[in-house]
Motif scaffolding. Structure first.
Motif, mmCIF file in Angstrom:
data_model
loop_
_atom_site.group_PDB
_atom_site.id
_atom_site.type_symbol
_atom_site.label_atom_id
_atom_site.label_comp_id
_atom_site.label_asym_id
_atom_site.label_seq_id
_atom_site.Cartn_x
_atom_site.Cartn_y
_atom_site.Cartn_z
ATOM 1 N N ASP A 94 63.879 40.831 86.318
ATOM 2 C CA ASP A 94 62.456 40.698 86.180
ATOM 3 C C ASP A 94 61.803 42.267 85.187
ATOM 4 O O ASP A 94 62.895 43.161 85.547
ATOM 5 C CB ASP A 94 61.745 40.806 87.444
ATOM 6 C CG ASP A 94 60.004 40.189 86.563
ATOM 7 O OD1 ASP A 94 60.560 40.360 85.542
ATOM 8 O OD2 ASP A 94 59.347 40.410 87.452
ATOM 9 N N LYS B 193 59.602 32.232 85.303
ATOM 10 C CA LYS B 193 61.557 32.846 85.735
ATOM 11 C C LYS B 193 62.259 31.649 85.130
ATOM 12 O O LYS B 193 62.820 30.704 84.575
ATOM 13 C CB LYS B 193 61.224 34.231 85.061
ATOM 14 C CG LYS B 193 62.890 34.159 84.738
ATOM 15 C CD LYS B 193 63.573 35.234 84.818
ATOM 16 C CE LYS B 193 64.767 35.209 84.305
ATOM 17 N NZ LYS B 193 65.582 36.268 85.032
ATOM 18 N N ARG C 182 62.777 30.625 75.690
ATOM 19 C CA ARG C 182 62.908 31.394 76.755
ATOM 20 C C ARG C 182 62.579 32.806 76.211
ATOM 21 O O ARG C 182 61.670 33.846 76.446
ATOM 22 C CB ARG C 182 64.653 31.920 77.976
ATOM 23 C CG ARG C 182 64.468 30.625 78.400
ATOM 24 C CD ARG C 182 65.689 31.022 79.557
ATOM 25 N NE ARG C 182 67.193 31.611 78.778
ATOM 26 C CZ ARG C 182 68.048 30.848 78.638
ATOM 27 N NH1 ARG C 182 68.095 29.519 78.074
ATOM 28 N NH2 ARG C 182 68.983 31.096 78.326
ATOM 29 N N TYR C 183 63.248 33.384 74.979
ATOM 30 C CA TYR C 183 62.941 34.548 74.325
ATOM 31 C C TYR C 183 61.232 34.681 73.827
ATOM 32 O O TYR C 183 60.862 35.733 74.105
ATOM 33 C CB TYR C 183 63.691 34.726 72.963
ATOM 34 C CG TYR C 183 63.456 35.599 72.140
ATOM 35 C CD1 TYR C 183 63.692 37.643 72.826
ATOM 36 C CD2 TYR C 183 63.419 36.309 70.985
ATOM 37 C CE1 TYR C 183 63.729 38.598 71.848
ATOM 38 C CE2 TYR C 183 62.871 37.081 70.214
ATOM 39 C CZ TYR C 183 63.029 38.280 71.175
ATOM 40 O OH TYR C 183 63.075 39.663 69.782
ATOM 41 N N LEU D 209 59.183 35.257 76.632
ATOM 42 C CA LEU D 209 59.610 36.989 77.162
ATOM 43 C C LEU D 209 58.417 37.199 75.971
ATOM 44 O O LEU D 209 58.051 38.513 76.485
ATOM 45 C CB LEU D 209 60.728 37.024 76.830
ATOM 46 C CG LEU D 209 60.788 38.694 77.042
ATOM 47 C CD1 LEU D 209 60.964 39.210 78.011
ATOM 48 C CD2 LEU D 209 61.943 39.212 76.173
ATOM 49 N N ILE E 41 67.501 43.060 77.056
ATOM 50 C CA ILE E 41 66.857 41.410 76.711
ATOM 51 C C ILE E 41 67.368 40.467 77.777
ATOM 52 O O ILE E 41 67.182 39.815 78.037
ATOM 53 C CB ILE E 41 65.895 42.011 75.786
ATOM 54 C CG1 ILE E 41 64.623 43.066 76.113
ATOM 55 C CG2 ILE E 41 65.655 40.239 75.272
ATOM 56 C CD1 ILE E 41 64.201 43.551 74.429
ATOM 57 N N TYR F 262 68.337 39.750 80.789
ATOM 58 C CA TYR F 262 66.658 38.818 81.419
ATOM 59 C C TYR F 262 66.907 37.296 81.556
ATOM 60 O O TYR F 262 66.658 36.209 82.037
ATOM 61 C CB TYR F 262 65.156 39.602 81.165
ATOM 62 C CG TYR F 262 64.729 38.708 81.580
ATOM 63 C CD1 TYR F 262 64.175 39.554 82.711
ATOM 64 C CD2 TYR F 262 63.582 37.647 80.069
ATOM 65 C CE1 TYR F 262 62.820 38.241 83.252
ATOM 66 C CE2 TYR F 262 62.723 37.425 81.381
ATOM 67 C CZ TYR F 262 62.091 37.663 82.122
ATOM 68 O OH TYR F 262 60.953 36.884 83.028
ATOM 69 N N LEU F 263 67.400 36.958 80.007
ATOM 70 C CA LEU F 263 67.093 35.812 79.647
ATOM 71 C C LEU F 263 68.326 35.175 78.985
ATOM 72 O O LEU F 263 68.360 33.442 79.287
ATOM 73 C CB LEU F 263 66.798 36.011 77.835
ATOM 74 C CG LEU F 263 66.125 36.752 77.040
ATOM 75 C CD1 LEU F 263 66.365 36.371 75.559
ATOM 76 C CD2 LEU F 263 64.303 35.553 77.612
#
Length: 191
Positions: free
Chosen positions: A70, A138, A150-151, A154, A170, A173-174
């Motif tokens: 996160d 998420k 997902r991007y 975000l 980033i 996270y993805l």
């Protein structure tokens, strides 16, 4: 005054200024430098924080590789919630990604507030609901959405994140490699 926190306490939770003043009275204002840890893996989380300034991340490690779970941006709560609630070692770490300012509420102080007045449970519920919804969004996105979707989520969730966070964070996270993120960004999403 922490304007975002004040707004949560008085507008969203409908608590009086007295509750905001009390929260500030018992909280600490803490500053963290870039790359400084708020919580190390294996340590028990003893705080719930509110991010006033800065960008931070939580992550786990496996086989020497970091996996970001996160991001925390101004106006959000920050904690390793399971570790905090159960007072058990955290599976993850929390680290500042730039100089940050946190309104810091210790475990003992949090419980002191809950014992002072049942009105404080509104804050506790707000924090837990916010963290839970974020986690569910998420998790669902990782299971159901393409990397591109997902991007996009975000960018919608954290509009200014890219100006503050490295691309490899980033990508982590993805759940993709940095090269894949570069390809997605080259699709020109109009941002």
């Amino acid at each position: 005054m922490y304007q975002s926190l004040y707004s949560i306490v008085t507008d969203k939770l409908k608590l009086s200024d007295h509750y905001y003043d009390r929260l500030i009275e018992v909280s600490e204002q803490r500053f963290f430098t870039n790359k400084e840890y708020l919580l190390q893996i294996g340590k028990t989380c003893s705080f719930i924080g509110f991010v006033e300034k800065g960008y931070l991340r939580s992550f786990r490690e496996k086989d020497g590789e970091e996996f970001i779970s996160d991001f925390y941006v101004p106006g959000t709560f920050i904690t390793s919630y399971r570790s905090f609630i159960n007072q058990e070692p955290s599976a993850g770490a929390i680290q500042s990604l730039e100089n940050s300012e946190i309104c810091w509420l210790s475990f003992d102080t949090y419980n002191l507030l809950l014992n002072e007045s049942s009105e404080w449970f509104k804050l506790g519920k707000y924090i837990s609901d916010t963290l839970f919804i974020k986690k569910c969004m998420k998790e669902t996105s990782l299971l159901m959405d393409s990397a591109l979707d997902r991007y996009k989520l975000l960018l919608q969730t954290y509009p200014h994140l890219e100006q503050h966070v490295a691309q490899y964070h980033i990508a982590s996270y993805l759940g993709i490699k940095p090269e894949s993120l570069s390809r997605i960004k080259s699709l020109n999403l109009g941002h």
